[in-house]
Design a protein around this motif. Structure first.
Motif, PDB file in Angstrom:
ATOM      1  N   LEU A   3     -40.447  27.462  29.094  1.00  0.00           N
ATOM      2  CA  LEU A   3     -40.951  28.785  28.772  1.00  0.00           C
ATOM      3  C   LEU A   3     -39.799  29.778  28.784  1.00  0.00           C
ATOM      4  CD1 LEU A   3     -43.231  30.860  28.285  1.00  0.00           C
ATOM      5  CD2 LEU A   3     -43.428  31.025  30.784  1.00  0.00           C
ATOM      6  N   ASP A   4     -39.618  30.468  27.669  1.00  0.00           N
ATOM      7  CA  ASP A   4     -38.629  31.537  27.587  1.00  0.00           C
ATOM      8  C   ASP A   4     -39.341  32.793  27.132  1.00  0.00           C
ATOM      9  OD1 ASP A   4     -35.891  30.367  28.085  1.00  0.00           O
ATOM     10  OD2 ASP A   4     -36.589  29.008  26.514  1.00  0.00           O
ATOM     11  N   MET A   5     -39.101  33.909  27.840  1.00  0.00           N
ATOM     12  CA  MET A   5     -39.722  35.175  27.482  1.00  0.00           C
ATOM     13  C   MET A   5     -38.635  36.201  27.191  1.00  0.00           C
ATOM     14  SD  MET A   5     -42.923  35.237  30.093  1.00  0.00           S
ATOM     15  CE  MET A   5     -43.831  36.440  29.171  1.00  0.00           C
ATOM     16  N   PHE A   6     -38.813  36.916  26.091  1.00  0.00           N
ATOM     17  CA  PHE A   6     -37.854  37.926  25.679  1.00  0.00           C
ATOM     18  C   PHE A   6     -38.597  39.218  25.387  1.00  0.00           C
ATOM     19  CE2 PHE A   6     -36.141  33.834  24.413  1.00  0.00           C
ATOM     20  CZ  PHE A   6     -34.850  33.882  24.908  1.00  0.00           C
ATOM     21  N   SER A   7     -37.903  40.337  25.547  1.00  0.00           N
ATOM     22  CA  SER A   7     -38.452  41.637  25.230  1.00  0.00           C
ATOM     23  C   SER A   7     -37.644  42.250  24.096  1.00  0.00           C
ATOM     24  CB  SER A   7     -38.380  42.549  26.458  1.00  0.00           C
ATOM     25  OG  SER A   7     -38.768  43.856  26.108  1.00  0.00           O
ATOM     26  N   ALA A   8     -38.315  42.943  23.203  1.00  0.00           N
ATOM     27  CA  ALA A   8     -37.629  43.568  22.072  1.00  0.00           C
ATOM     28  C   ALA A   8     -36.601  44.595  22.542  1.00  0.00           C
ATOM     29  CB  ALA A   8     -38.643  44.221  21.145  1.00  0.00           C
ATOM     30  N   ALA A   9     -36.841  45.201  23.697  1.00  0.00           N
ATOM     31  CA  ALA A   9     -35.929  46.217  24.209  1.00  0.00           C
ATOM     32  C   ALA A   9     -34.548  45.652  24.515  1.00  0.00           C
ATOM     33  CB  ALA A   9     -36.524  46.852  25.464  1.00  0.00           C
ATOM     34  N   GLY A  14     -29.981  35.812  18.567  1.00  0.00           N
ATOM     35  CA  GLY A  14     -29.409  34.479  18.701  1.00  0.00           C
ATOM     36  C   GLY A  14     -30.009  33.710  19.861  1.00  0.00           C
ATOM     37  N   GLN A  15     -30.273  34.400  20.963  1.00  0.00           N
ATOM     38  CA  GLN A  15     -30.869  33.733  22.122  1.00  0.00           C
ATOM     39  C   GLN A  15     -32.285  33.255  21.827  1.00  0.00           C
ATOM     40  OE1 GLN A  15     -30.389  36.784  25.142  1.00  0.00           O
ATOM     41  NE2 GLN A  15     -28.870  35.514  26.190  1.00  0.00           N
ATOM     42  N   ILE A  17     -33.562  32.499  18.841  1.00  0.00           N
ATOM     43  CA  ILE A  17     -33.477  31.387  17.899  1.00  0.00           C
ATOM     44  C   ILE A  17     -32.999  30.120  18.605  1.00  0.00           C
ATOM     45  CG2 ILE A  17     -32.248  30.540  15.862  1.00  0.00           C
ATOM     46  CD1 ILE A  17     -32.373  33.494  14.854  1.00  0.00           C
ATOM     47  N   ASP A  18     -32.014  30.262  19.495  1.00  0.00           N
ATOM     48  CA  ASP A  18     -31.526  29.102  20.250  1.00  0.00           C
ATOM     49  C   ASP A  18     -32.616  28.531  21.152  1.00  0.00           C
ATOM     50  OD1 ASP A  18     -29.040  29.294  19.076  1.00  0.00           O
ATOM     51  OD2 ASP A  18     -28.082  30.249  20.809  1.00  0.00           O
ATOM     52  N   ALA A  19     -33.362  29.406  21.821  1.00  0.00           N
ATOM     53  CA  ALA A  19     -34.431  28.942  22.714  1.00  0.00           C
ATOM     54  C   ALA A  19     -35.495  28.181  21.935  1.00  0.00           C
ATOM     55  CB  ALA A  19     -35.058  30.125  23.448  1.00  0.00           C
ATOM     56  N   ALA A  20     -35.827  28.668  20.740  1.00  0.00           N
ATOM     57  CA  ALA A  20     -36.837  27.999  19.921  1.00  0.00           C
ATOM     58  C   ALA A  20     -36.335  26.651  19.403  1.00  0.00           C
ATOM     59  CB  ALA A  20     -37.244  28.889  18.753  1.00  0.00           C
ATOM     60  N   GLY A  21     -35.028  26.504  19.282  1.00  0.00           N
ATOM     61  CA  GLY A  21     -34.468  25.266  18.766  1.00  0.00           C
ATOM     62  C   GLY A  21     -34.178  24.215  19.822  1.00  0.00           C
ATOM     63  N   MET A  22     -34.305  24.582  21.098  1.00  0.00           N
ATOM     64  CA  MET A  22     -34.039  23.622  22.180  1.00  0.00           C
ATOM     65  C   MET A  22     -35.155  22.595  22.279  1.00  0.00           C
ATOM     66  SD  MET A  22     -32.686  26.194  25.148  1.00  0.00           S
ATOM     67  CE  MET A  22     -32.189  24.907  26.275  1.00  0.00           C
ATOM     68  N   LEU A  23     -34.797  21.410  22.673  1.00  0.00           N
ATOM     69  CA  LEU A  23     -35.796  20.365  22.894  1.00  0.00           C
ATOM     70  C   LEU A  23     -36.504  20.606  24.217  1.00  0.00           C
ATOM     71  CD1 LEU A  23     -33.781  17.228  21.776  1.00  0.00           C
ATOM     72  CD2 LEU A  23     -35.630  18.365  20.542  1.00  0.00           C
ATOM     73  N   PRO A  24     -37.790  20.285  24.294  1.00  0.00           N
ATOM     74  CA  PRO A  24     -38.527  20.466  25.542  1.00  0.00           C
ATOM     75  C   PRO A  24     -38.083  19.468  26.606  1.00  0.00           C
ATOM     76  CG  PRO A  24     -39.918  19.473  23.874  1.00  0.00           C
ATOM     77  CD  PRO A  24     -38.619  19.787  23.219  1.00  0.00           C
ATOM     78  N   MET A  25     -38.213  19.883  27.854  1.00  0.00           N
ATOM     79  CA  MET A  25     -37.831  19.019  28.978  1.00  0.00           C
ATOM     80  C   MET A  25     -39.096  18.492  29.653  1.00  0.00           C
ATOM     81  SD  MET A  25     -35.403  19.997  32.141  1.00  0.00           S
ATOM     82  CE  MET A  25     -34.438  18.736  32.893  1.00  0.00           C
ATOM     83  N   LYS A  41     -36.177  47.109  15.277  1.00  0.00           N
ATOM     84  CA  LYS A  41     -35.681  47.727  14.049  1.00  0.00           C
ATOM     85  C   LYS A  41     -35.746  46.669  12.951  1.00  0.00           C
ATOM     86  CE  LYS A  41     -32.648  50.724  16.616  1.00  0.00           C
ATOM     87  NZ  LYS A  41     -31.327  50.960  17.100  1.00  0.00           N
ATOM     88  N   ALA A  42     -35.797  47.118  11.707  1.00  0.00           N
ATOM     89  CA  ALA A  42     -35.920  46.200  10.573  1.00  0.00           C
ATOM     90  C   ALA A  42     -34.788  45.182  10.557  1.00  0.00           C
ATOM     91  CB  ALA A  42     -35.949  46.985   9.268  1.00  0.00           C
ATOM     92  N   LYS A  43     -33.577  45.609  10.914  1.00  0.00           N
ATOM     93  CA  LYS A  43     -32.419  44.713  10.932  1.00  0.00           C
ATOM     94  C   LYS A  43     -32.616  43.580  11.937  1.00  0.00           C
ATOM     95  CE  LYS A  43     -28.947  45.785  13.406  1.00  0.00           C
ATOM     96  NZ  LYS A  43     -27.788  46.223  14.145  1.00  0.00           N
ATOM     97  N   ASP A  44     -33.107  43.928  13.126  1.00  0.00           N
ATOM     98  CA  ASP A  44     -33.325  42.913  14.159  1.00  0.00           C
ATOM     99  C   ASP A  44     -34.481  41.988  13.786  1.00  0.00           C
ATOM    100  OD1 ASP A  44     -31.260  43.872  15.762  1.00  0.00           O
ATOM    101  OD2 ASP A  44     -32.577  45.299  16.774  1.00  0.00           O
ATOM    102  N   LEU A  45     -35.516  42.553  13.197  1.00  0.00           N
ATOM    103  CA  LEU A  45     -36.653  41.742  12.777  1.00  0.00           C
ATOM    104  C   LEU A  45     -36.241  40.761  11.687  1.00  0.00           C
ATOM    105  CD1 LEU A  45     -39.654  41.313  13.306  1.00  0.00           C
ATOM    106  CD2 LEU A  45     -40.122  43.011  11.546  1.00  0.00           C
TER     107      LEU A  45
END
Length: 72
Positions: A3-9, A14-15, A17-25, A41-45
Motif C-alpha cells: 500500500l502506497d498513499m500519496f497526496s497531491a499537495a 515519478g514516485q 508511477i514507480d509505486a504502481a509499477g512495483m511487483l507486490p510482495m 495542476k494540469a502539468k502534474d496531472l
C-alpha cells in the motif's frame, strides 16, 4: 508492504508511477492511492497519464485516485 498513499499537495509523479509499477510482495496486487487529484495542476496531472496508458488485465497494481470534484 503493498500500500502506497500519496497526496497531491506533495506530489512527485515519478514516485507514484514507480509505486504502481512495483511487483507486490507476498500478495496478488499492490494498491496505490493518490488523494486530492482535483488539486493537481494540469502539468502534474498530465505527467500521470502513463498510469492510464499501461493498464491491462495482467496488471499487478490497483491505482485509486480520490477527488472532491471529479469533473476533470
Amino acid at each position: 508492504f503493498n500500500l502506497d498513499m500519496f497526496s497531491a499537495a506533495s506530489l512527485n509523479p515519478g514516485q507514484v508511477i514507480d509505486a504502481a509499477g512495483m511487483l507486490p510482495m507476498m500478495a496478488e496486487r499492490r494498491v496505490v492511492v493518490l488523494k486530492d487529484v482535483d488539486d493537481l495542476k494540469a502539468k502534474d496531472l498530465e505527467s500521470l497519464t502513463p498510469l492510464l496508458d499501461h493498464t491491462n488485465s495482467a496488471s499487478t497494481s490497483i491505482v485509486i485516485m480520490t477527488a472532491v470534484k471529479a469533473d476533470m
